[in-house]
Design an enzyme around this catalytic site. Structure first.
Site, mmCIF file in Angstrom:
data_model
loop_
_atom_site.group_PDB
_atom_site.id
_atom_site.type_symbol
_atom_site.label_atom_id
_atom_site.label_comp_id
_atom_site.label_asym_id
_atom_site.label_seq_id
_atom_site.Cartn_x
_atom_site.Cartn_y
_atom_site.Cartn_z
ATOM 1 C CG HIS A 136 -2.062 0.969 1.091
ATOM 2 N ND1 HIS A 136 -3.345 0.648 1.455
ATOM 3 C CD2 HIS A 136 -2.121 2.248 0.655
ATOM 4 C CE1 HIS A 136 -4.141 1.683 1.255
ATOM 5 N NE2 HIS A 136 -3.402 2.677 0.770
ATOM 6 C CG HIS A 274 -7.579 1.704 4.305
ATOM 7 N ND1 HIS A 274 -8.752 1.760 3.611
ATOM 8 C CD2 HIS A 274 -6.719 2.497 3.629
ATOM 9 C CE1 HIS A 274 -8.614 2.535 2.570
ATOM 10 N NE2 HIS A 274 -7.374 2.997 2.554
ATOM 11 C CG HIS A 322 -8.625 11.318 1.714
ATOM 12 N ND1 HIS A 322 -8.522 10.445 0.650
ATOM 13 C CD2 HIS A 322 -8.209 10.622 2.800
ATOM 14 C CE1 HIS A 322 -8.098 9.280 1.083
ATOM 15 N NE2 HIS A 322 -7.892 9.364 2.381
#
Length: 569
Positions: A136, A274, A322
């Site tokens: 990841h 996640h 984000h």
């Protein structure tokens, strides 16, 4: 003439043997040697007055006739398949054999021949693990790679193009142009690398283009729109071209709920990132997806383990990663919906029972790239302290628990992404990506990292000193970090189609490229020691998590091991 030696002296000389126990770092985790492949009285050890000398432990056998390139002597191997003492022979950059090294002319039961062409790495008193695999990675900055390598990670899979806004949030390398440039950049780095294309497209042509360009997988991310339509098209392409799909699901439940995502996946193999949800995913119950056999569930390290600081640090991280605005109430609500103490606490226990299978970083996008192994074994420690021995263990050792947790950062991510034929464990024929640890520094700071059979990283003292040990001692790049050695010691993972389409030559690559394979026919039961399939339910009001009707809850840890005492600077 025989000579009797007490266990303490033996361990100090040759390392621990069967029945001896070792503490991992400053944790409460204790391992016990299950088997010793070496022979008492016939051990090999290098040094003045020691065994590995011509006519003694070193034979006259040439490299061509079977002598290995390197032998790691008397190492304590910790892998998914066992915790054993053995010599490990390396040849042509691969693991040649595990067992007993020496001179077959004068010693019995030798399966690793030491000759004059053999280098020695002293493994006595050290733990040997496979290089870890982080699946990841946000490829935001190239400096991540050295940091990861310094922690014992030798393979990094993910997506990105650098510090672009899209990469800061999503592990996607979108389109053939960016995929090509990232694959070309991999030539400069001494680890194995692979890149995920952007999977968010209901037009399959866009996805075929990316996999054919070299993407070794596809990533679906909610910030690009993880809808049932994009999930279906992405999995269709993956099934056709044999690459893995990773998914970050729809936190806001805009395009459907977790049940709709499960329906869109339709029993096809998928790697859920996640899976607890703090990193993103259907709120509040994405965690229930870990009970599906076709789902390969992973965690990222910001929630590993659950501590008194976990919740507090998450909000700011989410806002930055984000591209959210603290002045917009809806953005704050979006971030807060992902942070739930109940599901984070349950995540600890789901890892401990083997229902969550993989741990990765989420590098610079809430996770810390150099702490994957550390956070994994901090979680194991926390569970030992709070839950006691696993049913498979005893009051004497934590072998099963340690093997379960080492699997989460080695063999299981390798299986999930179709690279376990090459990396992920200490087994004959695999690439010699190995990490040597002092037990007191296990999981924190490797003593030495071997990449493709050559030393790539090591603790090293002052280069102007008369010996290697005077301070300042810290991890430094070694010769396999440079020149053609780098290119021959590490690899780039591509899709099978990309190799058949001659992408390595079209991009003028010098690194060897390896094809991912067998990503579509696997399921959770193929993962090692982490394949439990509980029935998970989440109370929509309280967020409490139940596995087969049992409440999963634990307290946050006030103080973790493997932490500040190891990082004084």
């Amino acid at each position: 003439m025989s000579y009797k030696i007490n266990r303490k002296t033996y361990a100090q000389t040759y390392g621990p043997t069967k029945g001896d126990r070792v503490r991992l770092a400053d944790t409460e985790l204790i391992i016990e040697v299950e088997k010793d492949f070496t022979t008492y009285g016939d051990e090999v050890k290098f040094g003045g007055g020691k065994v590995i000398r011509d006519g003694m432990g070193q034979s006259q056998v040439t490299r061509e006739d079977g002598a290995v390139d390197t032998v790691i002597t008397n190492a304590l191997i910790v892998d998914w398949w066992g915790i054993v003492k053995a010599d490990v022979g390396l040849k042509d950059g691969k693991i040649y054999e595990i067992g007993k090294a020496g001179n077959p002319d004068i010693q019995d039961n030798i399966n690793i021949i030491i000759g004059s062409s053999t280098e020695v790495i002293a493994g006595e008193g050290h733990i040997l693990t496979a290089g870890s695999i982080d699946t990841h990675i946000h490829f935001i900055c190239p400096q991540q790679i050295e940091t990861a390598l310094a922690s014992g990670v030798t393979t990094m899979l993910g997506g990105g193009t650098g510090p672009a806004t899209g990469t800061n949030a999503t592990t996607c390398t979108p389109g053939a142009f960016h995929i090509s440039r990232m694959i070309q950049s991999a030539e400069a780095f001494p680890v194995n690398l692979g890149f995920f294309g952007k999977g968010n497209s209901s037009n399959e042509t866009n996805l075929f283009e990316q996999v054919n360009a070299g993407a070794c997988g596809l990533k679906l991310h909610e910030d690009w729109g993880t809808t049932p339509s994009t999930i279906n098209s992405c999995l269709n392409v993956a099934d056709t071209l044999d690459v893995q799909v990773c998914i970050h699901t729809d936190t806001l439940n805009e395009a459907g709920f977790v049940e709709d995502t499960i329906a869109a996946i339709a029993g096809r193999t998928i790697h859920t990132f996640h899976t607890e949800g703090a990193g993103g995913g259907h709120a509040p119950d994405i965690i229930k997806i870990c009970g599906e056999n076709n789902v390969l569930p992973s965690s990222t390290n910001p929630t590993r383990p659950y501590t008194k600081n976990t919740l507090e640090e998450h909000l700011d991280m989410l806002m930055v990663c984000h591209h959210l605005d603290s002045k917009i109430p809806e953005d704050i609500a979006f971030a807060e919906s992902r942070i739930r103490r109940e599901t984070i606490a349950a995540e600890d226990i789901l890892h401990d029972i083997g229902a969550f299978s993989i741990i990765a970083s989420d590098s610079q996008a809430m996770g810390r790239v150099g702490e994957v192994i550390t956070r994994t074994f901090q979680t194991a420690h926390k569970m030992k302290v709070q839950r006691g021995p696993l049913p498979e263990d005893s009051d004497r050792n934590d072998n099963y628990r340690v093997k379960r947790y080492i699997s989460k950062v080695t063999i299981n991510p390798a299986i999930a992404h179709g690279i376990n034929r090459f990396v992920g464990s200490i087994e004959k024929g695999k690439i010699a990506d190995l990490v040597l640890w002092k037990p007191s520094f296990f999981g924190v700071k490797p003593e030495l990292v071997v990449k493709g059979g050559s030393i790539v990283w090591s603790q090293m003292g002052d280069a102007n000193a008369s010996i290697p040990t005077p301070g300042p001692v810290h991890g430094r790049p070694m010769f396999a970090n440079y020149g053609q050695s780098l290119l021959k010691s590490s690899f780039t993972f591509l899709s099978k189609n990309a190799i058949e389409l001659d992408i390595p030559n079209k991009l003028s690559l010098q690194k060897n490229c390896l094809a991912v394979e067998n990503t579509r026919s696997i399921n959770k039961l193929d993962l090692k020691l982490n394949n439990k399939l509980p029935n998970i339910t989440v109370d929509p009001q309280t967020y409490e998590v139940f596995a087969d009707g049992v409440l999963l809850s634990c307290e946050p840890l006030e103080e973790v091991p493997m932490a500040q005492k190891y990082f004084l600077l």
